[in-house]
Write a protein that holds these residues in place. Structure first.
Motif, PDB file in Angstrom:
ATOM      1  N   VAL A   2     -20.817  -4.350  19.203  1.00 27.73           N
ATOM      2  CA  VAL A   2     -20.183  -5.827  18.935  1.00 27.73           C
ATOM      3  C   VAL A   2     -20.591  -6.669  17.822  1.00 27.73           C
ATOM      4  CG1 VAL A   2     -19.740  -8.043  20.094  1.00 27.73           C
ATOM      5  CG2 VAL A   2     -19.535  -6.110  21.378  1.00 27.73           C
ATOM      6  N   ARG A   3     -19.999  -7.106  16.985  1.00 23.39           N
ATOM      7  CA  ARG A   3     -20.615  -7.869  15.804  1.00 23.39           C
ATOM      8  C   ARG A   3     -21.041  -9.184  15.995  1.00 23.39           C
ATOM      9  NH1 ARG A   3     -18.074  -6.574  10.187  1.00 23.39           N
ATOM     10  NH2 ARG A   3     -20.030  -7.445   9.459  1.00 23.39           N
ATOM     11  N   ALA A   4     -21.859  -9.778  15.324  1.00 22.76           N
ATOM     12  CA  ALA A   4     -22.460 -11.106  15.799  1.00 22.76           C
ATOM     13  C   ALA A   4     -21.334 -12.092  15.126  1.00 22.76           C
ATOM     14  CB  ALA A   4     -23.677 -11.125  14.876  1.00 22.76           C
ATOM     15  N   LYS A   5     -21.355 -13.213  15.925  1.00 22.77           N
ATOM     16  CA  LYS A   5     -20.466 -14.257  15.511  1.00 22.77           C
ATOM     17  C   LYS A   5     -20.993 -14.743  13.884  1.00 22.77           C
ATOM     18  CE  LYS A   5     -17.716 -14.936  19.164  1.00 22.77           C
ATOM     19  NZ  LYS A   5     -16.200 -15.171  18.636  1.00 22.77           N
ATOM     20  N   PRO A   6     -19.879 -15.199  13.297  1.00 21.89           N
ATOM     21  CA  PRO A   6     -19.909 -15.788  11.992  1.00 21.89           C
ATOM     22  C   PRO A   6     -20.743 -17.004  11.781  1.00 21.89           C
ATOM     23  CG  PRO A   6     -17.814 -16.043  12.473  1.00 21.89           C
ATOM     24  CD  PRO A   6     -18.297 -15.227  13.425  1.00 21.89           C
ATOM     25  N   THR A   7     -21.784 -17.425  11.282  1.00 24.75           N
ATOM     26  CA  THR A   7     -22.458 -18.478  11.215  1.00 24.75           C
ATOM     27  C   THR A   7     -22.418 -19.144   9.599  1.00 24.75           C
ATOM     28  OG1 THR A   7     -24.386 -17.428  10.181  1.00 24.75           O
ATOM     29  CG2 THR A   7     -24.325 -17.646  12.654  1.00 24.75           C
ATOM     30  N   ALA A   8     -21.319 -18.693   8.936  1.00 21.33           N
ATOM     31  CA  ALA A   8     -20.901 -19.410   7.498  1.00 21.33           C
ATOM     32  C   ALA A   8     -19.419 -18.927   7.264  1.00 21.33           C
ATOM     33  CB  ALA A   8     -21.778 -19.041   6.477  1.00 21.33           C
ATOM     34  N   LEU A   9     -18.820 -19.658   6.849  1.00 21.76           N
ATOM     35  CA  LEU A   9     -17.476 -19.555   6.251  1.00 21.76           C
ATOM     36  C   LEU A   9     -17.318 -19.443   4.739  1.00 21.76           C
ATOM     37  CD1 LEU A   9     -15.275 -22.059   8.602  1.00 21.76           C
ATOM     38  CD2 LEU A   9     -15.255 -19.400   8.781  1.00 21.76           C
ATOM     39  N   LEU A  10     -16.219 -18.654   4.313  1.00 22.44           N
ATOM     40  CA  LEU A  10     -15.692 -18.552   2.922  1.00 22.44           C
ATOM     41  C   LEU A  10     -14.344 -18.811   3.089  1.00 22.44           C
ATOM     42  CD1 LEU A  10     -17.602 -15.749   1.302  1.00 22.44           C
ATOM     43  CD2 LEU A  10     -17.719 -18.203   0.457  1.00 22.44           C
ATOM     44  N   VAL A  11     -13.613 -19.949   2.399  1.00 22.32           N
ATOM     45  CA  VAL A  11     -12.388 -20.249   2.408  1.00 22.32           C
ATOM     46  C   VAL A  11     -11.588 -20.064   0.888  1.00 22.32           C
ATOM     47  CG1 VAL A  11     -10.668 -21.892   3.167  1.00 22.32           C
ATOM     48  CG2 VAL A  11     -12.663 -21.685   4.359  1.00 22.32           C
ATOM     49  N   ASP A  12     -10.574 -19.266   1.112  1.00 18.16           N
ATOM     50  CA  ASP A  12      -9.881 -19.183  -0.239  1.00 18.16           C
ATOM     51  C   ASP A  12      -9.119 -20.417  -0.568  1.00 18.16           C
ATOM     52  OD1 ASP A  12      -8.478 -18.123  -2.325  1.00 18.16           O
ATOM     53  OD2 ASP A  12      -6.684 -17.529  -1.007  1.00 18.16           O
ATOM     54  N   LEU A  13      -8.764 -20.657  -2.009  1.00 13.19           N
ATOM     55  CA  LEU A  13      -8.338 -21.956  -2.045  1.00 13.19           C
ATOM     56  C   LEU A  13      -6.651 -21.884  -2.340  1.00 13.19           C
ATOM     57  CD1 LEU A  13      -8.219 -24.881  -3.364  1.00 13.19           C
ATOM     58  CD2 LEU A  13      -8.353 -23.816  -5.697  1.00 13.19           C
ATOM     59  N   ASP A  14      -6.084 -21.085  -3.183  1.00 18.82           N
ATOM     60  CA  ASP A  14      -4.567 -20.837  -3.378  1.00 18.82           C
ATOM     61  C   ASP A  14      -4.079 -19.913  -2.127  1.00 18.82           C
ATOM     62  OD1 ASP A  14      -4.418 -22.523  -5.452  1.00 18.82           O
ATOM     63  OD2 ASP A  14      -5.422 -20.717  -6.825  1.00 18.82           O
ATOM     64  N   GLY A  15      -3.069 -20.625  -1.446  1.00 24.98           N
ATOM     65  CA  GLY A  15      -2.440 -19.726  -0.502  1.00 24.98           C
ATOM     66  C   GLY A  15      -3.049 -19.867   0.957  1.00 24.98           C
ATOM     67  N   VAL A  16      -4.319 -20.510   0.868  1.00 25.33           N
ATOM     68  CA  VAL A  16      -5.089 -21.140   2.452  1.00 25.33           C
ATOM     69  C   VAL A  16      -5.156 -22.391   2.217  1.00 25.33           C
ATOM     70  CG1 VAL A  16      -7.037 -20.826   3.653  1.00 25.33           C
ATOM     71  CG2 VAL A  16      -6.280 -18.904   2.385  1.00 25.33           C
ATOM     72  N   LEU A  17      -5.969 -23.112   1.394  1.00 22.02           N
ATOM     73  CA  LEU A  17      -6.178 -24.665   1.320  1.00 22.02           C
ATOM     74  C   LEU A  17      -5.104 -25.332   0.695  1.00 22.02           C
ATOM     75  CD1 LEU A  17      -7.995 -27.038   2.136  1.00 22.02           C
ATOM     76  CD2 LEU A  17      -9.601 -26.576   0.428  1.00 22.02           C
ATOM     77  N   ARG A  18      -4.902 -24.901  -0.617  1.00 23.93           N
ATOM     78  CA  ARG A  18      -3.944 -25.085  -1.595  1.00 23.93           C
ATOM     79  C   ARG A  18      -2.442 -24.605  -1.439  1.00 23.93           C
ATOM     80  NH1 ARG A  18      -5.127 -26.519  -8.021  1.00 23.93           N
ATOM     81  NH2 ARG A  18      -5.882 -24.222  -7.876  1.00 23.93           N
ATOM     82  N   ARG A  19      -1.408 -25.422  -1.429  1.00 19.92           N
ATOM     83  CA  ARG A  19      -0.045 -24.906  -1.382  1.00 19.92           C
ATOM     84  C   ARG A  19       0.512 -25.185  -2.605  1.00 19.92           C
ATOM     85  NH1 ARG A  19       1.347 -27.856   4.192  1.00 19.92           N
ATOM     86  NH2 ARG A  19       0.926 -29.587   2.920  1.00 19.92           N
ATOM     87  N   TRP A  20       1.460 -24.490  -2.973  1.00 21.95           N
ATOM     88  CA  TRP A  20       2.251 -24.603  -4.288  1.00 21.95           C
ATOM     89  C   TRP A  20       3.620 -24.550  -3.904  1.00 21.95           C
ATOM     90  CZ3 TRP A  20      -0.379 -25.552  -8.885  1.00 21.95           C
ATOM     91  CH2 TRP A  20      -1.606 -25.149  -8.734  1.00 21.95           C
ATOM     92  N   ASP A  21       4.511 -25.861  -4.419  1.00 20.03           N
ATOM     93  CA  ASP A  21       5.769 -25.654  -4.085  1.00 20.03           C
ATOM     94  C   ASP A  21       6.658 -24.888  -5.025  1.00 20.03           C
ATOM     95  OD1 ASP A  21       8.545 -26.574  -3.608  1.00 20.03           O
ATOM     96  OD2 ASP A  21       8.313 -28.504  -3.614  1.00 20.03           O
TER      97      ASP A  21
END
Length: 200
Positions: A2-21
């Motif tokens: 069993v892998r340990a739970k994450p303690t840090a996040l990396l979040v993508d910008l385009d396609g995740v946080l930023r949307r393009w019309d």
């Protein structure tokens, strides 16, 4: 095992946080007599994109090459006025994670225009670290990029969870020993919130 739970996040910008019309470039292409999809297809051609996201050329130089290829500098300039929109649900999730003590980094293949975009979108203070490929000199999914990202978060790879909308990037992150989740839409946030509940 069993892998340990994450303690840090990396979040993508385009396609995740930023949307393009997609209607925005389509309207510009129509107005300037370009074929539908010409702007994005020309800009994303790898021989043009790669130098821009690894810091070999500037964003302006990249766009100049696009304008030259299309013979449409005014259309490219108009297109570049649009900088996308922030997904409020993803931004709220990032804020929740940080408030709970989980550091969050922005993990993006970007150009030297990133800082200006973050300022325009109101994201300057949204992250504990910003990992820009054009600054690192390597792009996702290169192992050098992920090593730099984990260093920026001061967290070992096997405790970092990457959220990205690219299968190739997710696979590369896993090879680099990160946890990685393939993003589809904000409905994924229920699972992602649960994945952080048991963080120590």
């Amino acid at each position: 095992m069993v892998r340990a739970k994450p303690t840090a996040l990396l979040v993508d910008l385009d396609g995740v946080l930023r949307r393009w019309d997609p209607a925005v470039p389509t309207a510009i292409e129509s107005a300037f007599g370009l074929a539908e999809g010409a702007l994005l297809d020309t800009a994303m051609a790898w021989h043009r994109l790669r130098p821009a996201i690894t810091g070999e050329i500037t964003h302006d130089e990249w766009m100049s090459s696009v304008a030259a290829a299309l013979g449409a500098p005014d259309a490219v300039a108009k297109w570049q006025e649009y900088r996308g929109e922030v997904d409020p649900e993803v931004l709220a999730f990032i804020g929740e994670a940080r408030a709970s003590g989980v550091p969050v980094g922005l993990a993006t293949n970007a150009t030297d225009r990133l800082d200006a975009d973050l300022d325009l979108l109101g994201l300057t203070d949204a992250f504990d670290a910003v990992v820009n490929s054009s600054v690192v000199g390597a792009h996702k999914p290169a192992k050098e990029y992920f090593a730099a990202a984990c260093t920026a978060l001061r967290t070992p790879p096997d405790r970092v969870l990457l959220i990205d909308d690219s299968d190739r990037v997710v696979r590369g992150a896993r090879v680099a020993r990160l946890l990685a989740y393939r993003w589809t839409d904000p409905a994924d946030l229920k699972y992602l919130r649960a994945s952080l509940v048991e963080c120590p």
